[in-house]
Design a protein around this motif. Structure first.
Motif, short mmCIF file in Angstrom:
data_model
loop_
_atom_site.label_atom_id
_atom_site.label_comp_id
_atom_site.label_asym_id
_atom_site.label_seq_id
_atom_site.Cartn_x
_atom_site.Cartn_y
_atom_site.Cartn_z
N TRP A 1 5.04 15.48 36.89
CA TRP A 1 5.50 14.25 37.50
C TRP A 1 7.01 14.10 37.39
CZ3 TRP A 1 2.47 12.32 40.85
CH2 TRP A 1 1.11 12.44 40.69
N ILE B 1 8.45 16.22 40.17
CA ILE B 1 8.22 15.57 41.46
C ILE B 1 9.21 14.42 41.63
CG2 ILE B 1 6.58 14.18 42.78
CD1 ILE B 1 4.35 15.96 41.59
N ALA B 2 9.38 13.61 40.59
CA ALA B 2 10.33 12.49 40.66
C ALA B 2 11.76 12.99 40.90
CB ALA B 2 10.27 11.67 39.38
N VAL C 1 12.04 13.96 44.54
CA VAL C 1 12.03 12.77 45.41
C VAL C 1 13.37 12.04 45.33
CG1 VAL C 1 11.00 10.48 45.70
CG2 VAL C 1 9.53 12.49 45.43
N SER D 1 16.00 14.22 47.24
CA SER D 1 15.79 14.28 48.69
C SER D 1 16.04 12.93 49.33
CB SER D 1 14.38 14.78 49.01
OG SER D 1 13.41 13.87 48.56
N THR D 2 15.67 11.85 48.65
CA THR D 2 15.93 10.51 49.18
C THR D 2 17.42 10.20 49.21
OG1 THR D 2 13.80 9.75 48.34
CG2 THR D 2 15.40 8.06 48.87
N HIS E 1 19.02 11.95 52.04
CA HIS E 1 18.59 11.50 53.37
C HIS E 1 19.26 10.17 53.74
CE1 HIS E 1 16.15 10.85 56.91
NE2 HIS E 1 15.79 9.66 56.43
#
Length: 172
Positions: A21, A24-25, A28, A31-32, A35
């Motif tokens: 996790w 994954i965090a 994220v 990538s956020t 973006h």
């Protein structure tokens, strides 16, 4: 009851670098952040550059609103935010690297580069306001590229440190 408790804490491993996790965090978050450039989705920037017209007007409006919001927060509470962020990062670094808390290390390795990106975002917003929209695409592209470079370096350093921690703890 004890078996349920042990099962939950096996599933939610409190050692951050061996926890899926956390990775994954980390993915994220980066990538956020790459973006959304100053709160504006990158696909809107690309569409405005390609199509112009209404998409470009939407981009300018969204950038204006976000730049004003970022600079208002920076001007009103900037010194307090800088103090709180540096206090938090220093505390995390001391607790994590001096006292050996893996959770604090993981949060520090996530928060320190993000604070740099946020500071660069304020700088970029000031540049956009000073230029009054001239060179908007170039400024946003440079900020996104810088964010991506910081993100790649951060992920690399975090991965190396995480592997080192997992190997060190596994050897004990």
């Amino acid at each position: 009851m004890l078996d349920w408790y042990d099962t939950v804490f096996e599933l939610i491993d409190m050692r951050s670098f061996s926890n899926l996790w956390y990775w994954i965090a980390l993915a994220v978050v980066w990538s956020t952040s790459s973006h959304f450039v100053l709160g504006v989705p990158w696909d809107l920037v690309q569409r405005a550059r390609r199509q112009g017209g209404e998409a470009e007007a939407d981009l300018h409006d969204m950038v204006r609103v976000n730049v004003n919001r970022i600079l208002y927060i920076a001007d009103q509470a900037g010194l307090w935010l800088i103090g709180i962020v540096f206090f938090t990062l220093t505390s995390l670094a001391i607790i994590g690297f001096w006292y050996g808390s893996e959770f604090s290390q993981a949060v520090f390795l996530l928060a320190a580069p993000m604070s740099l990106v946020l500071g660069l975002g304020v700088r970029c917003a000031r540049g956009i306001r000073a230029a009054d929209g001239d060179g908007l695409y170039g400024r946003m592209h440079r900020h996104r590229f810088t964010t991506q470079v910081i993100g790649m370096l951060s992920i690399f350093v975090t991965a190396m440190w995480g592997m080192w921690q997992n190997l060190s703890i596994g050897a004990i």
